[in-house]
Design an enzyme around this catalytic site. Structure first.
Site, PDB file in Angstrom:
ATOM      1  N   HIS A  47       1.830   5.868   1.650  1.00  0.00           N
ATOM      2  CA  HIS A  47       2.358   6.201   2.974  1.00  0.00           C
ATOM      3  C   HIS A  47       1.289   5.815   3.995  1.00  0.00           C
ATOM      4  O   HIS A  47       0.100   6.052   3.788  1.00  0.00           O
ATOM      5  CB  HIS A  47       2.658   7.698   3.049  1.00  0.00           C
ATOM      6  CG  HIS A  47       2.937   8.173   4.446  1.00  0.00           C
ATOM      7  ND1 HIS A  47       3.824   7.521   5.284  1.00  0.00           N
ATOM      8  CD2 HIS A  47       2.430   9.209   5.157  1.00  0.00           C
ATOM      9  CE1 HIS A  47       3.850   8.151   6.443  1.00  0.00           C
ATOM     10  NE2 HIS A  47       3.015   9.169   6.390  1.00  0.00           N
TER      11      HIS A  47
ATOM     12  N   ASN B 133       2.517   4.794  11.883  1.00  0.00           N
ATOM     13  CA  ASN B 133       3.101   5.708  10.896  1.00  0.00           C
ATOM     14  C   ASN B 133       4.609   5.759  11.124  1.00  0.00           C
ATOM     15  O   ASN B 133       5.067   6.289  12.136  1.00  0.00           O
ATOM     16  CB  ASN B 133       2.471   7.099  11.059  1.00  0.00           C
ATOM     17  CG  ASN B 133       2.992   8.112  10.046  1.00  0.00           C
ATOM     18  OD1 ASN B 133       4.016   7.892   9.401  1.00  0.00           O
ATOM     19  ND2 ASN B 133       2.296   9.229   9.930  1.00  0.00           N
TER      20      ASN B 133
ATOM     21  N   CYS C  63       7.460  12.641   6.042  1.00  0.00           N
ATOM     22  CA  CYS C  63       6.765  11.425   5.583  1.00  0.00           C
ATOM     23  C   CYS C  63       6.887  11.202   4.081  1.00  0.00           C
ATOM     24  O   CYS C  63       6.638  10.108   3.588  1.00  0.00           O
ATOM     25  CB  CYS C  63       5.301  11.463   5.998  1.00  0.00           C
ATOM     26  SG  CYS C  63       5.101  11.467   7.777  1.00  0.00           S
TER      27      CYS C  63
END
Ligand code: UT7
Length: 319
Positions: free
Chosen positions: A246, A276, A114
């Site tokens: 993020h 996500n 990520c």
């Protein structure tokens, strides 16, 4: 002094949607639980024949168009991804070929899950500052649906597919002010994919996560990276115009926004619509807020990410 500046942004989302109602049919969950605990309402899922490189190329074309740069003028391609088309060649090499960049410029992937986009941006920034590249294409692209176990109710509702890209170029004006990247491999058992070429189980490897400890680590670590970034630049919270985080979980994003003392309308949120998307989430959020006119030239942006590894990082950017 040479800086690198973002001169164009682009993004791409696959057409197919997976809603919370769809998850109610797949696992023991409710729309209310998913919205309250994650903020996610819908995610985009790549079509069967759509690869990470296809998503990356679509986002890159839009970024190149916005930057008014032709592919031949790109002299560095970096793709942040944890779901490459193949083990090798790198997705960046595939993207380079698909875009028709035939100048033999370096092209490689960055694997920081990520945090992949922040890592890729930091790498490209250093190439440009060192005079080893002039105009770089930096992409975050993922097809996380390919490594999601849709029977694992602990995390399958989180993930989405997509891509975002920026074109960076050398400039006398800032630009990227600073980047900060970190890793601590001791926590790998909390978030990992349960297979790979060296370990075996290459049939259908899937993400495994102990969500709650990861959540707590993410909040604390992002808190610290905000302090580190501001201190490194002698800046105050009030100097930040936008948080472009993020997009892991609305509650993690809100905690960082609160830490910065930013009102909700100064935090770019796409997790509700994208889920996500790992390395793609920051450039997707950035492009969304640039194209709808919220983020304007001259404003100061703080990007931050936390993910598997653990890896984490930030980028402070004068847009
Ligand atoms: O981007 C990379 C980094 N990743 C992250 O930052 C993600 C971090 N983690 C998270 O976002 C959250 O931990 C989750 C959204 C995955 C889970 O939320 P949580 O608030 O940490 O829930 P939990 O795991 O502590 O579980 C709370 C309850 C449990 O029930 P009991 O034991 O309290 O009765 C779970 O069984 O929620 C239950 N639960 C669910 N309920 C409905 C777990 N998954 C689900 C589900 N639907 N899908």
């Amino acid at each position: 002094m040479t800086y690198s500046r973002i001169i164009g942004t682009g993004s791409y989302l696959p057409e197919r949607l997976l809603t919370n109602a769809d998850f109610e049919k797949l696992i023991d969950t409710t729309d209310q639980w998913i919205v309250e605990r994650t903020g996610i309402k819908v995610r985009h899922i790549a079509a069967e024949n759509e690869l990470t490189s296809d998503l990356a190329v679509a986002a890159a074309r839009r970024a190149l168009e916005a930057a008014n740069v032709v592919p031949a003028n790109i002299d560095l391609v970096i793709v942040g991804t944890t779901t490459p088309d193949r083990v090798f060649p790198s997705t960046a090499c595939i993207v380079q070929a698909k875009l028709g960049i035939a100048n033999a410029c370096p092209a490689f992937d960055v694997q920081a899950v990520c945090s992949g986009f922040v890592y890729a941006l930091a790498t490209a920034n250093n190439f440009i500052k060192a005079g080893q590249a002039r105009t770089a294409l930096v992409i975050g692209a993922e097809t996380l649906s390919r490594i999601t176990d849709y029977s694992d109710r602990g995390n399958c509702m989180l993930w989405g597919d997509g891509a975002g890209a920026v074109v960076l170029t050398a400039s006398e004006e800032p630009g990227i002010i600073s980047t900060h990247i970190h890793a601590d491999g001791r926590y790998q058992e909390l978030l990992y994919v349960d297979g790979g070429p060296s370990m075996g189980n290459t049939e259908k490897p899937a993400m495994r996560m102990q969500g709650n400890p990861v959540f707590k680590m993410a909040v604390n670590t992002l808190d610290a990276i905000v302090d580190e970034t501001l201190a490194a630049n002698g800046m105050e919270k009030a100097d930040i115009d936008w948080l472009v985080p993020h997009q892991a979980n609305i509650r993690i994003i809100q905690a960082t926004g609160k830490k910065l003392g930013l009102p909700a309308e100064r935090v770019v949120i796409t997790v509700d619509q994208h889920g996500n998307t790992s390395a793609a989430s920051i450039p997707l959020a950035l492009d969304t807020a640039v194209r709808d006119g919220r983020i304007k030239r001259g404003q100061t942006l703080l990007m931050e990410a936390f993910g598997g590894g653990f890896t984490w990082g930030s980028a402070l950017v004068k847009f």
